[in-house]
Design an enzyme around this catalytic site. Sequence first.
Site, PDB file in Angstrom:
ATOM      1  N   GLU A   1      14.230  33.035   0.961  1.00 57.48           N
ATOM      2  CA  GLU A   1      14.967  33.064   2.219  1.00 57.48           C
ATOM      3  C   GLU A   1      16.296  33.803   2.087  1.00 57.48           C
ATOM      4  O   GLU A   1      16.928  34.137   3.089  1.00 57.48           O
ATOM      5  CB  GLU A   1      15.215  31.649   2.728  1.00 57.48           C
ATOM      6  CG  GLU A   1      16.208  30.839   1.926  1.00 57.48           C
ATOM      7  CD  GLU A   1      16.476  29.495   2.586  1.00 57.48           C
ATOM      8  OE1 GLU A   1      17.668  29.195   2.794  1.00 57.48           O
ATOM      9  OE2 GLU A   1      15.525  28.764   2.887  1.00 57.48           O
TER      10      GLU A   1
ATOM     11  N   GLU B   1      -1.939  28.710  16.559  1.00 61.46           N
ATOM     12  CA  GLU B   1      -2.581  27.845  17.547  1.00 61.46           C
ATOM     13  C   GLU B   1      -2.870  28.564  18.863  1.00 61.46           C
ATOM     14  O   GLU B   1      -3.611  28.050  19.704  1.00 61.46           O
ATOM     15  CB  GLU B   1      -1.711  26.610  17.811  1.00 61.46           C
ATOM     16  CG  GLU B   1      -1.712  25.623  16.650  1.00 61.46           C
ATOM     17  CD  GLU B   1      -0.867  24.392  16.920  1.00 61.46           C
ATOM     18  OE1 GLU B   1      -0.009  24.454  17.832  1.00 61.46           O
ATOM     19  OE2 GLU B   1      -1.051  23.385  16.225  1.00 61.46           O
TER      20      GLU B   1
END
Length: 320
Positions: free
Chosen positions: A124, A93
């Site tokens: 992960e 963004e």
Amino acid sequence: MAETSHDWREVLGLRSPTEERNPRTEDLDRLPTDELVRLMVTEDAAVLTAVAAVADRVAALVDLAVAALGAGGRVHYSGAGTSGRLGVLDAVELLPTYRVGAETVAAHLAGGDRAMMHAVEGVEDDPAAGAADLGEIGPADLVIGLAASGRTPYVGGALEHARARGARTALIATNPRATLADGVDVAVLVDTGPEVITGSTRMKAGTAQKMVLNMFSTAVMVRLGKTYSNLMTEVAPTNQKLRARTVRMLVQATDQDPERCAAVLAAAGDPRTALVALIAGIDVSQARELIAQFPPDATRSADPGGVRSAVAAARGERHG
């Protein structure tokens, strides 16, 4: 019995408030919809207080990032699952909002692009992948680990690799006992407490991490001179909404009519040059020369964006 339970959590690395059972929500599946929603609102309200408690740590992290970028480095987010996706969201963004891309702030998500839309099992837990995904980093860089639990191996591998390369490191977690906080330069540990749904860290923990990331990146952009007052001067007008927002910003900053602001913006090609031309009442070519003399500079007191200094110079004044 309590000691056995405590040891069990330690063995599995689950000593985190987010993994505890929330006594306030134990009957949530028996509540009518309106009460269920109000209960979640009440729990979420506590997130703001928890984030406010670590505001000084966020400020320290902002200063660390500004120093890294000023030295020619990059900021890297490293995370998995919800935490990693929030890092990706924050980073991408920045381009339409401040014209800052991956060359400045890069996000690394365990499992890569596919993991943004689909759960990728086991990634992960791989510290080597966390290190490898960072790529080439150096002493000027800053690596920020994102992990609600504060113990994710993928993030740990990234932080260890960063330290080995001489980079600065930080951690944003929602566990005051985060094991990965050991050895980082700045640890932002938000104590959001037990979740509404036990262990569902996409809820309060995720909200807290998003708040911290948004505040962090926004403050960094302000310090780097990407704003004038509280207005965005680096918006990339890539669609009708953003073009309208840019013109509106110029109107708000100068009190001049939209037609005039749109015409000057079209001639200038960028909001900062247009802003200087409009405020100082000079032509675009003069404004462009002054903008070149006063580029964004995080060390310029009270005017990191350089707009005030450029306007002052146009008027024969001295700013600051």
